[in-house]
Design a protein around this motif. Sequence first.
Motif, PDB file in Angstrom:
ATOM      1  N   ALA A 102      34.956  31.198   6.314  1.00 37.05           N
ATOM      2  CA  ALA A 102      36.084  30.579   5.607  1.00 37.05           C
ATOM      3  C   ALA A 102      37.375  31.269   6.034  1.00 37.05           C
ATOM      4  O   ALA A 102      37.398  32.470   6.267  1.00 37.05           O
ATOM      5  N   PHE A 103      38.461  30.486   6.117  1.00 37.31           N
ATOM      6  CA  PHE A 103      39.725  31.026   6.602  1.00 37.31           C
ATOM      7  C   PHE A 103      40.168  32.245   5.795  1.00 37.31           C
ATOM      8  O   PHE A 103      40.626  33.242   6.343  1.00 37.31           O
ATOM      9  N   GLU A 104      40.001  32.149   4.482  1.00 37.20           N
ATOM     10  CA  GLU A 104      40.455  33.255   3.638  1.00 37.20           C
ATOM     11  C   GLU A 104      39.667  34.539   3.875  1.00 37.20           C
ATOM     12  O   GLU A 104      40.115  35.609   3.511  1.00 37.20           O
ATOM     13  N   ASP A 105      38.460  34.420   4.434  1.00 39.16           N
ATOM     14  CA  ASP A 105      37.617  35.609   4.614  1.00 39.16           C
ATOM     15  C   ASP A 105      37.764  36.235   5.992  1.00 39.16           C
ATOM     16  O   ASP A 105      37.133  37.253   6.275  1.00 39.16           O
ATOM     17  N   ILE A 147      40.251  37.854   7.368  1.00 41.81           N
ATOM     18  CA  ILE A 147      40.823  39.196   7.317  1.00 41.81           C
ATOM     19  C   ILE A 147      39.852  40.194   6.692  1.00 41.81           C
ATOM     20  O   ILE A 147      39.676  41.311   7.186  1.00 41.81           O
ATOM     21  N   ALA A 148      39.196  39.784   5.603  1.00 38.77           N
ATOM     22  CA  ALA A 148      38.247  40.680   4.935  1.00 38.77           C
ATOM     23  C   ALA A 148      37.168  41.143   5.911  1.00 38.77           C
ATOM     24  O   ALA A 148      36.728  42.291   5.873  1.00 38.77           O
ATOM     25  N   GLN A 204      38.584  43.809   8.142  1.00 36.61           N
ATOM     26  CA  GLN A 204      38.721  45.068   7.422  1.00 36.61           C
ATOM     27  C   GLN A 204      37.370  45.741   7.210  1.00 36.61           C
ATOM     28  O   GLN A 204      37.254  46.957   7.265  1.00 36.61           O
ATOM     29  N   ASN A 210      48.162  45.580   5.465  1.00 35.73           N
ATOM     30  CA  ASN A 210      46.706  45.684   5.507  1.00 35.73           C
ATOM     31  C   ASN A 210      46.091  45.316   6.837  1.00 35.73           C
ATOM     32  O   ASN A 210      44.903  45.495   7.044  1.00 35.73           O
ATOM     33  N   ARG A 221      41.745  35.191  -4.698  1.00 36.73           N
ATOM     34  CA  ARG A 221      41.780  34.736  -3.305  1.00 36.73           C
ATOM     35  C   ARG A 221      43.208  34.398  -2.875  1.00 36.73           C
ATOM     36  O   ARG A 221      43.567  34.590  -1.711  1.00 36.73           O
ATOM     37  N   GLN A 246      44.773  37.645  -2.159  1.00 37.10           N
ATOM     38  CA  GLN A 246      44.241  38.147  -0.891  1.00 37.10           C
ATOM     39  C   GLN A 246      44.886  37.448   0.297  1.00 37.10           C
ATOM     40  O   GLN A 246      45.193  38.064   1.306  1.00 37.10           O
ATOM     41  N   SER A 247      45.141  36.135   0.153  1.00 35.64           N
ATOM     42  CA  SER A 247      45.711  35.405   1.285  1.00 35.64           C
ATOM     43  C   SER A 247      47.167  35.784   1.517  1.00 35.64           C
ATOM     44  O   SER A 247      47.692  35.590   2.604  1.00 35.64           O
ATOM     45  N   THR A 266      48.449  39.036   0.711  1.00 36.53           N
ATOM     46  CA  THR A 266      48.568  40.454   1.066  1.00 36.53           C
ATOM     47  C   THR A 266      47.559  40.872   2.126  1.00 36.53           C
ATOM     48  O   THR A 266      47.661  41.948   2.691  1.00 36.53           O
ATOM     49  N   TYR A 267      46.554  40.023   2.382  1.00 35.38           N
ATOM     50  CA  TYR A 267      45.468  40.338   3.305  1.00 35.38           C
ATOM     51  C   TYR A 267      44.709  41.587   2.860  1.00 35.38           C
ATOM     52  O   TYR A 267      44.133  42.302   3.683  1.00 35.38           O
ATOM     53  N   ASP A 268      44.746  41.894   1.561  1.00 38.41           N
ATOM     54  CA  ASP A 268      43.931  42.982   1.043  1.00 38.41           C
ATOM     55  C   ASP A 268      42.891  42.362   0.123  1.00 38.41           C
ATOM     56  O   ASP A 268      43.222  41.814  -0.925  1.00 38.41           O
ATOM     57  N   GLY A 269      41.625  42.396   0.544  1.00 33.06           N
ATOM     58  CA  GLY A 269      40.596  41.777  -0.288  1.00 33.06           C
ATOM     59  C   GLY A 269      40.040  42.730  -1.324  1.00 33.06           C
ATOM     60  O   GLY A 269      39.641  42.329  -2.411  1.00 33.06           O
ATOM     61  N   TYR A 277      39.478  41.687  -5.331  1.00 34.55           N
ATOM     62  CA  TYR A 277      38.095  41.281  -5.582  1.00 34.55           C
ATOM     63  C   TYR A 277      37.396  42.237  -6.541  1.00 34.55           C
ATOM     64  O   TYR A 277      36.649  41.819  -7.426  1.00 34.55           O
TER      65      TYR A 277
END
Lengths: 252, 239
Positions: A83-86, A88-89, A92, A112, B195, B198-199, B201-204, B208
């Motif tokens: 998924a697009f939102e994942d 970056i995660a 990391q 980040n 979410r 997260q989108s 700041t790109y910090d999950g 979470y």
Amino acid sequence: MKKMTKIIAAVMALVLLVSITACGKSGLTLEDIKADGKLIVATNSEFPPFEYKDGDAVVGFDMDLCAYIAKEIGVTMEVLDIAFEDVIANIQSGSAHIGAAGMTVKPDRLQNVDFSDTYFKASQVIILKEDAAFTATSELKNMNIGVQDGTTGADYVRENIKEPMGFASGALAIEAMKAGQIDCVIIDNYPAIEFVKKNPGLKVYETPLTVEEYAIAIPKNSPELVEVINKVIKDLTANGEFDKLLEKYELK
Amino acid sequence: MNINFLDFLGPMKDAIYLNFIKNDRYMYIVDGLINTLEITAVSVIIGVIIGIICAVIKVAGKRVYICKLLGYVVDLYTTIFRGVPVMVQYLIAFIGIMPLLGIRSSFVTAIFVFGINSGAYISENIRAGIEAVDHGQEEAGRSLGFTYGKTMFLIILPQAIKNILPALGNEFIALLKETSIAGYFAVIDLTKGARIIQSQTYDGIVPYFTIAGIYLVLVVILTQLLNIFERRLKKSDRN
């Protein structure tokens, strides 16, 4: 109640611990990637023509670009399609080395993740039903606006117009519009063209809402990797390969 | 003690500022939490109402002919809604059924999907609860001159609800977590709130873990409330 307080305290301690370990993580070196034997690229294959599925394989402009990067490092390339939102995660957490998913550089994101030099100018456009009477972007505030979650288009609408209806993918947002649940979809211009091609009865409102630039996402503190990727982008631009890629995916 | 805690927070301060304070991002979590609780509560209420109606129809099917016929419809309903994944039900409702009904609110869609879905599960729970009530209770009610309907609603159902309270509580807890599916369909629930942060700041990790903590605390509180409630109801038990 005592038990509950204990559980809550334990959870909070765990959160702090994990977050602190995550903060101090060092970046990727080229040696790390060579040791893995492959460059793992995180992407979301619902963003044509930058990344999309052709049979089982994920292909597209970004994927070709990453193949050049892998070649430069001297390894093969592997795609992690999520998924697009994942995206970056996964960079990391280390399950992917870089992210190439038509991602836009934004100051808050830089805290980040690092970005390569930008490689493409994109804009946000509006997709509408063909019979929709729409003459000016000022009409948007009275409409139900669909977006793809996690995109800059979603943030743009949220900050400048109103709270959008966010969907897991652009395709789902299009479905919702066809079903009459939303009035329009705001998304990056090239995916918009592809969606309209595949779904008769839709049109793109040409005037772009904003212009932004794509870059490749790289884990923090990985200067070697940033350098290699920027070099590849520069070299490809210099020797004309970049233009050929753009033509291949009709991005000119 | 206070100073120690702040020191501990030290490296986290920037992350907390970026993810929650800056641009009022904590509001996504607050709004999400409110939406999650609202959707869960309303869906469970709808589910319980549907569940009671369906369960009574099923049980009364042995006595009343019309209920026997309606029982087949109920069977079909529980089979379909327990047999198809909620995600698929949601997709069908969102793209197919809601447009037919002319409903455009994503919030109403969520309540519709989760309410009808949990109704199927709850009806089976309630039916089991009714059947677990001693047959003598019904005979006692009838010999006191109550009609079958009155016996059912005044004597049997209250005891049945007591029997199935733990199961109902579990359904509530399951639904609380299940509602995160609504985030795929334009509802800002707790998960979606995190979410969105997260989108931006790109910090999950920070968002979470925060919502994981919130879900956990909610479930622990619910469990405690349910325990208290159960204990109250048990007071009338003779043994």
